[in-house]
Design a protein around this motif. Sequence first.
Motif, PDB file in Angstrom:
ATOM      1  N   MET A 161      28.017  43.571  35.441  1.00 40.86           N
ATOM      2  CA  MET A 161      29.311  44.640  34.255  1.00 40.86           C
ATOM      3  C   MET A 161      30.389  45.632  35.534  1.00 40.86           C
ATOM      4  SD  MET A 161      27.337  46.916  31.262  1.00 40.86           S
ATOM      5  CE  MET A 161      28.578  47.935  30.994  1.00 40.86           C
ATOM      6  N   LEU A 162      29.226  45.911  36.180  1.00 37.42           N
ATOM      7  CA  LEU A 162      30.473  46.592  37.706  1.00 37.42           C
ATOM      8  C   LEU A 162      31.078  45.763  38.300  1.00 37.42           C
ATOM      9  CD1 LEU A 162      31.274  48.869  40.028  1.00 37.42           C
ATOM     10  CD2 LEU A 162      28.951  47.503  41.223  1.00 37.42           C
ATOM     11  N   ALA A 163      30.780  44.456  38.433  1.00 33.73           N
ATOM     12  CA  ALA A 163      31.524  43.202  39.258  1.00 33.73           C
ATOM     13  C   ALA A 163      32.290  42.940  38.304  1.00 33.73           C
ATOM     14  CB  ALA A 163      30.653  42.331  39.675  1.00 33.73           C
ATOM     15  N   GLY A 164      32.181  42.636  36.964  1.00 31.56           N
ATOM     16  CA  GLY A 164      33.606  42.159  35.637  1.00 31.56           C
ATOM     17  C   GLY A 164      34.212  43.823  35.502  1.00 31.56           C
ATOM     18  N   PHE A 165      34.301  44.870  35.503  1.00 35.40           N
ATOM     19  CA  PHE A 165      35.015  46.020  35.681  1.00 35.40           C
ATOM     20  C   PHE A 165      35.853  45.764  37.109  1.00 35.40           C
ATOM     21  CE2 PHE A 165      35.889  50.220  36.767  1.00 35.40           C
ATOM     22  CZ  PHE A 165      36.858  50.334  35.312  1.00 35.40           C
ATOM     23  N   LEU A 166      35.023  46.005  38.211  1.00 38.12           N
ATOM     24  CA  LEU A 166      36.377  45.495  39.526  1.00 38.12           C
ATOM     25  C   LEU A 166      36.771  44.234  39.106  1.00 38.12           C
ATOM     26  CD1 LEU A 166      33.387  46.562  41.864  1.00 38.12           C
ATOM     27  CD2 LEU A 166      35.467  47.868  40.754  1.00 38.12           C
ATOM     28  N   TRP A 167      36.569  43.159  39.198  1.00 33.95           N
ATOM     29  CA  TRP A 167      37.344  42.426  39.063  1.00 33.95           C
ATOM     30  C   TRP A 167      38.422  41.426  38.275  1.00 33.95           C
ATOM     31  CZ3 TRP A 167      36.250  41.390  43.672  1.00 33.95           C
ATOM     32  CH2 TRP A 167      37.048  40.485  44.098  1.00 33.95           C
ATOM     33  N   GLY A 168      37.989  42.276  36.857  1.00 37.43           N
ATOM     34  CA  GLY A 168      38.984  42.430  35.901  1.00 37.43           C
ATOM     35  C   GLY A 168      40.501  43.756  36.352  1.00 37.43           C
ATOM     36  N   ALA A 169      39.731  44.320  37.503  1.00 39.71           N
ATOM     37  CA  ALA A 169      41.229  45.330  37.828  1.00 39.71           C
ATOM     38  C   ALA A 169      41.398  44.659  39.315  1.00 39.71           C
ATOM     39  CB  ALA A 169      40.036  46.432  38.238  1.00 39.71           C
ATOM     40  N   TRP A 170      40.936  44.160  39.701  1.00 40.38           N
ATOM     41  CA  TRP A 170      41.069  43.376  41.801  1.00 40.38           C
ATOM     42  C   TRP A 170      42.626  42.220  40.675  1.00 40.38           C
ATOM     43  CZ3 TRP A 170      43.347  43.558  45.801  1.00 40.38           C
ATOM     44  CH2 TRP A 170      43.208  42.113  46.253  1.00 40.38           C
ATOM     45  N   TYR A 171      41.994  41.291  39.710  1.00 42.13           N
ATOM     46  CA  TYR A 171      43.028  40.058  38.965  1.00 42.13           C
ATOM     47  C   TYR A 171      44.549  41.282  38.602  1.00 42.13           C
ATOM     48  CZ  TYR A 171      45.154  36.157  36.380  1.00 42.13           C
ATOM     49  OH  TYR A 171      45.672  34.809  36.414  1.00 42.13           O
ATOM     50  N   ALA A 172      44.253  41.931  37.368  1.00 44.38           N
ATOM     51  CA  ALA A 172      45.390  43.086  37.446  1.00 44.38           C
ATOM     52  C   ALA A 172      46.174  43.368  38.378  1.00 44.38           C
ATOM     53  CB  ALA A 172      44.859  43.676  36.354  1.00 44.38           C
ATOM     54  N   VAL A 173      45.492  43.518  39.253  1.00 46.44           N
ATOM     55  CA  VAL A 173      46.209  44.043  40.834  1.00 46.44           C
ATOM     56  C   VAL A 173      47.049  42.499  41.695  1.00 46.44           C
ATOM     57  CG1 VAL A 173      46.278  44.482  43.517  1.00 46.44           C
ATOM     58  CG2 VAL A 173      44.455  45.779  41.548  1.00 46.44           C
ATOM     59  N   ILE A 174      46.411  41.391  41.968  1.00 45.08           N
ATOM     60  CA  ILE A 174      46.924  40.059  42.086  1.00 45.08           C
ATOM     61  C   ILE A 174      48.035  39.962  40.765  1.00 45.08           C
ATOM     62  CG2 ILE A 174      46.703  37.589  42.628  1.00 45.08           C
ATOM     63  CD1 ILE A 174      43.404  38.766  43.249  1.00 45.08           C
ATOM     64  N   TRP A 175      47.972  39.957  39.795  1.00 43.14           N
ATOM     65  CA  TRP A 175      48.619  39.534  38.726  1.00 43.14           C
ATOM     66  C   TRP A 175      50.328  40.313  39.317  1.00 43.14           C
ATOM     67  CZ3 TRP A 175      49.696  35.586  35.808  1.00 43.14           C
ATOM     68  CH2 TRP A 175      50.671  36.469  34.878  1.00 43.14           C
ATOM     69  N   ARG A 176      50.378  41.453  38.852  1.00 45.56           N
ATOM     70  CA  ARG A 176      51.340  42.532  39.217  1.00 45.56           C
ATOM     71  C   ARG A 176      51.824  42.254  40.578  1.00 45.56           C
ATOM     72  NH1 ARG A 176      48.716  47.745  36.281  1.00 45.56           N
ATOM     73  NH2 ARG A 176      48.665  46.938  34.497  1.00 45.56           N
ATOM     74  N   TRP A 177      51.282  42.135  41.776  1.00 46.80           N
ATOM     75  CA  TRP A 177      51.820  41.561  42.769  1.00 46.80           C
ATOM     76  C   TRP A 177      52.460  40.619  43.348  1.00 46.80           C
ATOM     77  CZ3 TRP A 177      51.555  38.938  47.458  1.00 46.80           C
ATOM     78  CH2 TRP A 177      51.902  38.388  47.981  1.00 46.80           C
ATOM     79  N   THR A 178      51.830  39.372  42.453  1.00 42.41           N
ATOM     80  CA  THR A 178      52.356  37.715  42.627  1.00 42.41           C
ATOM     81  C   THR A 178      53.602  37.801  40.990  1.00 42.41           C
ATOM     82  OG1 THR A 178      50.824  37.294  41.221  1.00 42.41           O
ATOM     83  CG2 THR A 178      50.541  36.770  43.015  1.00 42.41           C
ATOM     84  N   ILE A 179      53.654  38.603  40.270  1.00 45.74           N
ATOM     85  CA  ILE A 179      54.928  38.765  40.101  1.00 45.74           C
ATOM     86  C   ILE A 179      55.698  39.424  40.102  1.00 45.74           C
ATOM     87  CG2 ILE A 179      55.383  39.256  37.057  1.00 45.74           C
ATOM     88  CD1 ILE A 179      54.839  36.901  37.578  1.00 45.74           C
ATOM     89  N   LYS A 180      56.088  40.553  40.920  1.00 38.83           N
ATOM     90  CA  LYS A 180      56.573  41.772  41.378  1.00 38.83           C
ATOM     91  C   LYS A 180      56.934  40.704  42.927  1.00 38.83           C
ATOM     92  CE  LYS A 180      54.873  45.767  39.994  1.00 38.83           C
ATOM     93  NZ  LYS A 180      54.784  47.122  39.973  1.00 38.83           N
TER      94      LYS A 180
END
Length: 183
Positions: free
Chosen positions: A86-105
């Motif tokens: 659960m902790l790893a899933g939460f953190l990795w869901g947040a991390w991918y959102a950061v990666i996604w936003r950064w690569t889009i911008k």
Amino acid sequence: MGDRKPGLLTPRLSARQLAVALAFGIAAAATLFTSISIPLGQGMIAEPSEIFVTLGSAFSGPYGGLIVGFLQGVLYAPERNIPSHMLAGFLWGAWYAVIWRWTIKSGGGRWTRAALWMASLPVYYYVFLLPLHQGIASLTLGVPFIPLYVGTAVAILPEVAATLVVTSLVIALLPEKYAKPVE
């Protein structure tokens, strides 16, 4: 005020995020339940549930990652699998959102996103998932943490490699509209 978009960690889970989280979480649990594994040769196997956990967390977001992690952890050693996944899933869901936003911008695109994902996935395993999992196991089983962690870290290298390759390819090859975290 009513026009503000929710932030990265705004406690929210849409019906689509829930559906994605449930689908990936059930797939992760099914791999454990059915003992599906990927033979890697030389007697080595990779257990693929982490493929579903990491991708499900990425696509459903941090709160979806909690659900995916719970469903993966509930079948096998839940006292240590549920909190660690659960902790790893939460953190990795947040991390991918950061990666996604950064690569889009930045205009980095899918290959940059996949490369960042690939470079950071060992952190998922060796900094978040494994220490918590083995820390709980160490306490509940009464065994020393360091030898348990080191032994497991080496033993799961095939799984880490398989998860890294498969999930990075999925992220790189999915059309952008499907690789985007679900809102």
